[in-house]
Design a protein around this motif. Structure first.
Motif, PDB file in Angstrom:
ATOM      1  N   GLN A   1       0.812  -1.211   0.000  1.00 23.22           N
ATOM      2  CA  GLN A   1       0.000   0.000   0.000  1.00 23.22           C
ATOM      3  C   GLN A   1       0.852   1.271   0.000  1.00 23.22           C
ATOM      4  N   TYR A   2       2.166   1.133   0.199  1.00 24.38           N
ATOM      5  CA  TYR A   2       3.075   2.277   0.152  1.00 24.38           C
ATOM      6  C   TYR A   2       4.172   2.009  -0.870  1.00 24.38           C
ATOM      7  N   ALA A   3       4.592   3.069  -1.541  1.00 19.36           N
ATOM      8  CA  ALA A   3       5.660   2.945  -2.543  1.00 19.36           C
ATOM      9  C   ALA A   3       6.968   2.573  -1.854  1.00 19.36           C
ATOM     10  N   PRO A   4       7.733   1.666  -2.447  1.00 17.93           N
ATOM     11  CA  PRO A   4       9.019   1.301  -1.839  1.00 17.93           C
ATOM     12  C   PRO A   4      10.035   2.437  -1.944  1.00 17.93           C
ATOM     13  N   VAL A   5      10.951   2.449  -1.000  1.00 14.90           N
ATOM     14  CA  VAL A   5      12.074   3.382  -1.037  1.00 14.90           C
ATOM     15  C   VAL A   5      13.147   2.737  -1.910  1.00 14.90           C
ATOM     16  N   GLN A   6      13.596   3.452  -2.920  1.00 17.08           N
ATOM     17  CA  GLN A   6      14.619   2.933  -3.845  1.00 17.08           C
ATOM     18  C   GLN A   6      16.006   3.407  -3.388  1.00 17.08           C
ATOM     19  N   PHE A   7      17.023   2.614  -3.708  1.00 19.15           N
ATOM     20  CA  PHE A   7      18.396   2.911  -3.304  1.00 19.15           C
ATOM     21  C   PHE A   7      19.335   2.903  -4.494  1.00 19.15           C
ATOM     22  N   ALA A   8      20.383   3.677  -4.390  1.00 20.71           N
ATOM     23  CA  ALA A   8      21.449   3.668  -5.388  1.00 20.71           C
ATOM     24  C   ALA A   8      22.264   2.391  -5.222  1.00 20.71           C
ATOM     25  N   TYR A   9      23.031   2.060  -6.228  1.00 20.71           N
ATOM     26  CA  TYR A   9      23.879   0.869  -6.196  1.00 20.71           C
ATOM     27  C   TYR A   9      24.813   0.912  -4.986  1.00 20.71           C
ATOM     28  N   ASP A  10      24.869  -0.186  -4.247  1.00 21.98           N
ATOM     29  CA  ASP A  10      25.774  -0.361  -3.117  1.00 21.98           C
ATOM     30  C   ASP A  10      25.569   0.705  -2.041  1.00 21.98           C
ATOM     31  N   SER A  11      24.370   1.224  -1.903  1.00 23.56           N
ATOM     32  CA  SER A  11      24.094   2.283  -0.935  1.00 23.56           C
ATOM     33  C   SER A  11      22.985   1.866   0.012  1.00 23.56           C
ATOM     34  N   SER A  12      23.077   2.365   1.239  1.00 32.33           N
ATOM     35  CA  SER A  12      21.995   2.172   2.200  1.00 32.33           C
ATOM     36  C   SER A  12      21.461   3.515   2.688  1.00 32.33           C
ATOM     37  N   SER A  13      21.853   4.594   2.046  1.00 34.50           N
ATOM     38  CA  SER A  13      21.381   5.927   2.421  1.00 34.50           C
ATOM     39  C   SER A  13      20.043   6.222   1.751  1.00 34.50           C
ATOM     40  N   VAL A  14      19.121   6.763   2.536  1.00 38.51           N
ATOM     41  CA  VAL A  14      17.831   7.164   1.983  1.00 38.51           C
ATOM     42  C   VAL A  14      18.046   8.511   1.297  1.00 38.51           C
ATOM     43  N   ALA A  15      17.883   8.528  -0.006  1.00 38.73           N
ATOM     44  CA  ALA A  15      18.108   9.741  -0.792  1.00 38.73           C
ATOM     45  C   ALA A  15      17.014  10.767  -0.512  1.00 38.73           C
ATOM     46  N   SER A  16      17.329  12.030  -0.752  1.00 37.92           N
ATOM     47  CA  SER A  16      16.370  13.106  -0.473  1.00 37.92           C
ATOM     48  C   SER A  16      15.082  12.951  -1.285  1.00 37.92           C
ATOM     49  N   ASP A  17      15.183  12.418  -2.505  1.00 37.65           N
ATOM     50  CA  ASP A  17      13.974  12.250  -3.318  1.00 37.65           C
ATOM     51  C   ASP A  17      13.092  11.084  -2.847  1.00 37.65           C
ATOM     52  N   GLN A  18      13.540  10.341  -1.849  1.00 37.92           N
ATOM     53  CA  GLN A  18      12.773   9.226  -1.301  1.00 37.92           C
ATOM     54  C   GLN A  18      12.125   9.572   0.046  1.00 37.92           C
TER      55      GLN A  18
ATOM     56  N   ASN B   1      24.603  -9.426   0.456  1.00 43.21           N
ATOM     57  CA  ASN B   1      23.268  -8.929   0.137  1.00 43.21           C
ATOM     58  C   ASN B   1      22.361  -8.909   1.365  1.00 43.21           C
ATOM     59  N   ARG B   2      22.464  -9.899   2.235  1.00 42.41           N
ATOM     60  CA  ARG B   2      21.667  -9.881   3.473  1.00 42.41           C
ATOM     61  C   ARG B   2      22.093  -8.697   4.335  1.00 42.41           C
ATOM     62  N   SER B   3      23.391  -8.463   4.422  1.00 42.63           N
ATOM     63  CA  SER B   3      23.906  -7.348   5.203  1.00 42.63           C
ATOM     64  C   SER B   3      23.448  -6.009   4.628  1.00 42.63           C
ATOM     65  N   LEU B   4      23.563  -5.841   3.322  1.00 44.41           N
ATOM     66  CA  LEU B   4      23.144  -4.594   2.692  1.00 44.41           C
ATOM     67  C   LEU B   4      21.633  -4.396   2.816  1.00 44.41           C
ATOM     68  N   GLY B   5      20.863  -5.458   2.662  1.00 44.87           N
ATOM     69  CA  GLY B   5      19.418  -5.359   2.845  1.00 44.87           C
ATOM     70  C   GLY B   5      19.062  -4.924   4.261  1.00 44.87           C
ATOM     71  N   GLU B   6      19.778  -5.443   5.248  1.00 41.43           N
ATOM     72  CA  GLU B   6      19.543  -5.054   6.642  1.00 41.43           C
ATOM     73  C   GLU B   6      19.931  -3.599   6.865  1.00 41.43           C
ATOM     74  N   LYS B   7      21.041  -3.185   6.280  1.00 36.73           N
ATOM     75  CA  LYS B   7      21.452  -1.775   6.411  1.00 36.73           C
ATOM     76  C   LYS B   7      20.407  -0.855   5.791  1.00 36.73           C
ATOM     77  N   ARG B   8      19.840  -1.248   4.678  1.00 31.41           N
ATOM     78  CA  ARG B   8      18.789  -0.449   4.029  1.00 31.41           C
ATOM     79  C   ARG B   8      17.550  -0.376   4.922  1.00 31.41           C
ATOM     80  N   ALA B   9      17.136  -1.502   5.476  1.00 36.01           N
ATOM     81  CA  ALA B   9      15.973  -1.505   6.365  1.00 36.01           C
ATOM     82  C   ALA B   9      16.225  -0.634   7.594  1.00 36.01           C
ATOM     83  N   LEU B  10      17.416  -0.720   8.154  1.00 35.00           N
ATOM     84  CA  LEU B  10      17.748   0.090   9.328  1.00 35.00           C
ATOM     85  C   LEU B  10      17.830   1.571   8.988  1.00 35.00           C
ATOM     86  N   SER B  11      18.302   1.890   7.804  1.00 33.50           N
ATOM     87  CA  SER B  11      18.365   3.281   7.364  1.00 33.50           C
ATOM     88  C   SER B  11      16.959   3.866   7.237  1.00 33.50           C
TER      89      SER B  11
END
Length: 166
Positions: free
Chosen positions: A59-76, A109-119
């Motif tokens: 029901q909510y749009a996903p937050v997209q990430f740049a390659y190899d990044s876990s930072s939430v971009a300003s446009d997200q 990939n599990r580590s990066l996915g977790e970093k993205r979720a935590l971000s």
């Protein structure tokens, strides 16, 4: 005497080995060590809940990430804000699931996915949501949005999705 020494050495070896047991979340080192707010990362992983019947997804749009990044971009940030506002109003729990594209090892990939979720979790908290209303999980490269193996597909798969617990 020799038997006692052998027994003491055996017991010492058992204690030493128990300290080397597999530590949950150890592949996530570097994100506040192996812990977030004193909780082992592996214990925060709520994957079964994210896929359960008691969770509304999509029901909510996903937050997209740049390659190899876990930072939430300003446009997200607007995506994060809309989820934070809805969850604050409802008092429900949100599960943030981090995903990656197919490139990289399973552990990476599990580590990066977790970093993205935590971000995203931290961004939700910055928008006023309380930490107790947020769970995180990493699926790594599992469950791609687009199974193709090209730049466009990889960009779609680098995301964090939201699930609302009913």
């Amino acid at each position: 005497m020799r038997l006692n020494t052998l027994a003491i050495l055996s017991i010492s070896a058992l204690f030493a080995l128990s300290g080397c047991a597999n530590k949950k979340g150890s592949q996530y080192a570097g994100v506040d060590g192996d812990y977030v707010n004193g909780t082992p990362l592996g214990e925060r992983n709520e994957g079964a809940n994210f896929l359960g019947a008691n969770v509304t997804r999509g029901q909510y749009a996903p937050v997209q990430f740049a390659y190899d990044s876990s930072s939430v971009a300003s446009d997200q940030q607007s995506k994060v804000a809309s989820v934070a506002d809805a969850v604050k109003a409802s008092g429900k729990t949100v599960i943030v699931a981090g995903f990656t594209d197919e490139r990289g090892t399973e552990e990476y990939n599990r580590s990066l996915g977790e970093k993205r979720a935590l971000s995203v979790r931290e961004a939700l908290i910055a928008k006023g949501l309380t930490a107790k209303n947020i769970q995180t999980v990493s699926f790594g490269k599992e469950m791609p949005v687009d199974p193709a193996s090209n730049d466009a597909a990889w960009a779609k798969n680098r995301r964090a999705e939201f699930g609302i617990v009913k």
